[in-house]
Motif scaffolding. Structure first.
Motif, mmCIF file in Angstrom:
data_model
loop_
_atom_site.group_PDB
_atom_site.id
_atom_site.type_symbol
_atom_site.label_atom_id
_atom_site.label_comp_id
_atom_site.label_asym_id
_atom_site.label_seq_id
_atom_site.Cartn_x
_atom_site.Cartn_y
_atom_site.Cartn_z
ATOM 1 N N ASP A 30 0.832 -1.196 0.000
ATOM 2 C CA ASP A 30 0.000 0.000 0.000
ATOM 3 C C ASP A 30 0.872 1.254 0.000
ATOM 4 O O ASP A 30 0.555 2.233 -0.667
ATOM 5 C CB ASP A 30 -0.957 0.010 1.193
ATOM 6 C CG ASP A 30 -2.009 1.111 1.068
ATOM 7 O OD1 ASP A 30 -2.809 1.059 0.111
ATOM 8 O OD2 ASP A 30 -2.017 2.025 1.913
ATOM 9 N N LEU A 33 2.000 1.612 -3.433
ATOM 10 C CA LEU A 33 0.889 2.072 -4.256
ATOM 11 C C LEU A 33 0.722 3.587 -4.144
ATOM 12 O O LEU A 33 0.611 4.282 -5.161
ATOM 13 C CB LEU A 33 -0.405 1.360 -3.835
ATOM 14 C CG LEU A 33 -1.708 1.861 -4.461
ATOM 15 C CD1 LEU A 33 -1.691 1.720 -5.979
ATOM 16 C CD2 LEU A 33 -2.891 1.112 -3.862
ATOM 17 N N CYS A 34 0.704 4.098 -2.933
ATOM 18 C CA CYS A 34 0.509 5.542 -2.727
ATOM 19 C C CYS A 34 1.607 6.354 -3.396
ATOM 20 O O CYS A 34 1.330 7.324 -4.108
ATOM 21 C CB CYS A 34 0.470 5.857 -1.235
ATOM 22 S SG CYS A 34 -0.974 5.188 -0.435
ATOM 23 N N LEU A 37 1.338 6.029 -7.259
ATOM 24 C CA LEU A 37 0.289 6.871 -7.836
ATOM 25 C C LEU A 37 0.744 8.325 -7.890
ATOM 26 O O LEU A 37 0.470 9.037 -8.860
ATOM 27 C CB LEU A 37 -1.007 6.747 -7.025
ATOM 28 C CG LEU A 37 -1.748 5.423 -7.164
ATOM 29 C CD1 LEU A 37 -2.849 5.316 -6.107
ATOM 30 C CD2 LEU A 37 -2.322 5.249 -8.565
ATOM 31 N N ALA A 44 -3.399 0.878 -13.796
ATOM 32 C CA ALA A 44 -4.059 -0.314 -13.269
ATOM 33 C C ALA A 44 -3.288 -1.571 -13.669
ATOM 34 O O ALA A 44 -3.084 -2.471 -12.850
ATOM 35 C CB ALA A 44 -5.502 -0.374 -13.770
ATOM 36 N N TRP A 47 -0.108 -1.841 -11.690
ATOM 37 C CA TRP A 47 -0.423 -2.190 -10.309
ATOM 38 C C TRP A 47 -0.686 -3.689 -10.178
ATOM 39 O O TRP A 47 -0.153 -4.342 -9.280
ATOM 40 C CB TRP A 47 -1.606 -1.378 -9.802
ATOM 41 C CG TRP A 47 -2.087 -1.820 -8.454
ATOM 42 C CD1 TRP A 47 -3.313 -2.281 -8.132
ATOM 43 C CD2 TRP A 47 -1.326 -1.860 -7.237
ATOM 44 N NE1 TRP A 47 -3.372 -2.615 -6.799
ATOM 45 C CE2 TRP A 47 -2.169 -2.361 -6.226
ATOM 46 C CE3 TRP A 47 -0.018 -1.514 -6.900
ATOM 47 C CZ2 TRP A 47 -1.738 -2.534 -4.913
ATOM 48 C CZ3 TRP A 47 0.406 -1.698 -5.581
ATOM 49 C CH2 TRP A 47 -0.457 -2.185 -4.609
ATOM 50 N N TRP A 72 -8.730 -1.686 -4.802
ATOM 51 C CA TRP A 72 -7.773 -1.138 -3.822
ATOM 52 C C TRP A 72 -7.067 0.063 -4.441
ATOM 53 O O TRP A 72 -6.960 1.132 -3.832
ATOM 54 C CB TRP A 72 -6.815 -2.259 -3.449
ATOM 55 C CG TRP A 72 -5.680 -1.955 -2.542
ATOM 56 C CD1 TRP A 72 -5.475 -0.840 -1.772
ATOM 57 C CD2 TRP A 72 -4.559 -2.810 -2.293
ATOM 58 N NE1 TRP A 72 -4.306 -0.963 -1.062
ATOM 59 C CE2 TRP A 72 -3.731 -2.163 -1.363
ATOM 60 C CE3 TRP A 72 -4.196 -4.068 -2.762
ATOM 61 C CZ2 TRP A 72 -2.546 -2.735 -0.916
ATOM 62 C CZ3 TRP A 72 -3.020 -4.626 -2.302
ATOM 63 C CH2 TRP A 72 -2.206 -3.968 -1.379
ATOM 64 N N ARG A 73 -6.598 -0.081 -5.675
ATOM 65 C CA ARG A 73 -5.921 1.017 -6.359
ATOM 66 C C ARG A 73 -6.874 2.193 -6.559
ATOM 67 O O ARG A 73 -6.532 3.342 -6.298
ATOM 68 C CB ARG A 73 -5.379 0.538 -7.709
ATOM 69 C CG ARG A 73 -4.702 1.643 -8.502
ATOM 70 C CD ARG A 73 -4.356 1.183 -9.930
ATOM 71 N NE ARG A 73 -3.947 2.319 -10.720
ATOM 72 C CZ ARG A 73 -4.811 3.145 -11.329
ATOM 73 N NH1 ARG A 73 -6.110 2.948 -11.242
ATOM 74 N NH2 ARG A 73 -4.355 4.170 -12.027
ATOM 75 N N ARG A 74 -8.067 1.903 -7.029
ATOM 76 C CA ARG A 74 -9.062 2.950 -7.295
ATOM 77 C C ARG A 74 -9.392 3.716 -6.019
ATOM 78 O O ARG A 74 -9.447 4.935 -5.994
ATOM 79 C CB ARG A 74 -10.322 2.300 -7.881
ATOM 80 C CG ARG A 74 -11.597 3.056 -7.718
ATOM 81 C CD ARG A 74 -11.895 4.198 -8.667
ATOM 82 N NE ARG A 74 -11.173 4.201 -9.892
ATOM 83 C CZ ARG A 74 -10.493 5.263 -10.348
ATOM 84 N NH1 ARG A 74 -10.456 6.380 -9.660
ATOM 85 N NH2 ARG A 74 -9.860 5.232 -11.485
ATOM 86 N N THR A 76 -7.596 4.063 -3.333
ATOM 87 C CA THR A 76 -6.445 4.851 -2.908
ATOM 88 C C THR A 76 -6.307 6.101 -3.769
ATOM 89 O O THR A 76 -6.118 7.204 -3.240
ATOM 90 C CB THR A 76 -5.163 3.994 -2.986
ATOM 91 O OG1 THR A 76 -5.357 2.833 -2.168
ATOM 92 C CG2 THR A 76 -3.955 4.760 -2.503
ATOM 93 N N LEU A 77 -6.422 5.938 -5.069
ATOM 94 C CA LEU A 77 -6.314 7.089 -5.969
ATOM 95 C C LEU A 77 -7.421 8.103 -5.692
ATOM 96 O O LEU A 77 -7.161 9.310 -5.598
ATOM 97 C CB LEU A 77 -6.373 6.623 -7.430
ATOM 98 C CG LEU A 77 -6.292 7.727 -8.486
ATOM 99 C CD1 LEU A 77 -5.003 8.521 -8.341
ATOM 100 C CD2 LEU A 77 -6.400 7.127 -9.872
#
Length: 192
Positions: A30, A33-34, A37, A44, A47, A72-74, A76-77
């Motif tokens: 995570d 990911l942050c 992004l 996507a 990721w 999860w990605r969506r 967070t974004l």
């Protein structure tokens, strides 16, 4: 309701990792990911590739798993890009011990810092002094001792560190995307 729009939390993602044969905490990913992004506009596809690599699998085991990873990605974004500053790092909640939560925060920070360090010094030159200082503080959090005793003082300290990490992540995203509102199409996951 599609799984991609369902709220993802730490336990949900940890269970998904277990389904893929991984005992690792999702906190590290995570953090990656942050920062991904913010620094690289992590797509996507990229990721899903990163998650599969971390889990040691070629692809998600099924469509619902892939949808959850993309959700999860969506999530967070959307949280990073939102004006109400509601982003929360994906960390163990109060059901976990203080030591486990501290370890989760440390892992999250290590993942976040890894992406920033991989980007090199060039992006840092454009950062505000506040962001540079926040990122330097994260280096200390990444090195913190996590074997904490349960106490109100340690609980308060962990909350303050988590809040610092949360604000640093939002500041990084905001500075890397100045004046840019959410520009990604939620259905297709593509940029316009």
């Amino acid at each position: 309701m599609s799984l991609i729009n369902e709220r993802q939390d730490f336990s949900t993602i940890a269970d998904l990792f277990l389904l893929h044969g991984s005992m690792q905490s999702p906190a590290f990913l995570d953090g990656r990911l942050c920062a991904g992004l913010a620094m690289q506009d992590l797509s996507a596809e990229a990721w899903l590739e990163e998650v599969c690599l971390a889990l040691g699998v070629e692809q998600p085991r099924d469509e619902p798993s892939a949808e959850r990873f993309l959700g999860w990605r969506r999530q967070t974004l959307d949280a990073l890009a939102a004006s109400e500053l509601g982003f929360e790092p994906l960390l163990p909640d109060d059901l976990f011990s203080l030591a486990e939560r501290a370890q989760g925060l440390k892992e999250w920070t290590l993942g976040f810092m890894e992406v920033i360090q991989d980007a090199g010094d060039a992006p840092r030159k454009a950062w505000s002094p506040a962001l540079r200082e926040a990122v330097e503080d994260l280096e200390g959090i990444a090195a913190m001792e996590t074997d904490l005793e349960e106490s109100a003082e340690n609980e308060g300290d962990l909350f303050a560190l988590t809040e610092h990490v949360r604000m640093a992540a939002m500041l990084l995203y905001t500075e890397q995307h100045p004046g840019r509102p959410q520009v990604e199409n939620a259905e297709s996951g593509t940029r316009h």
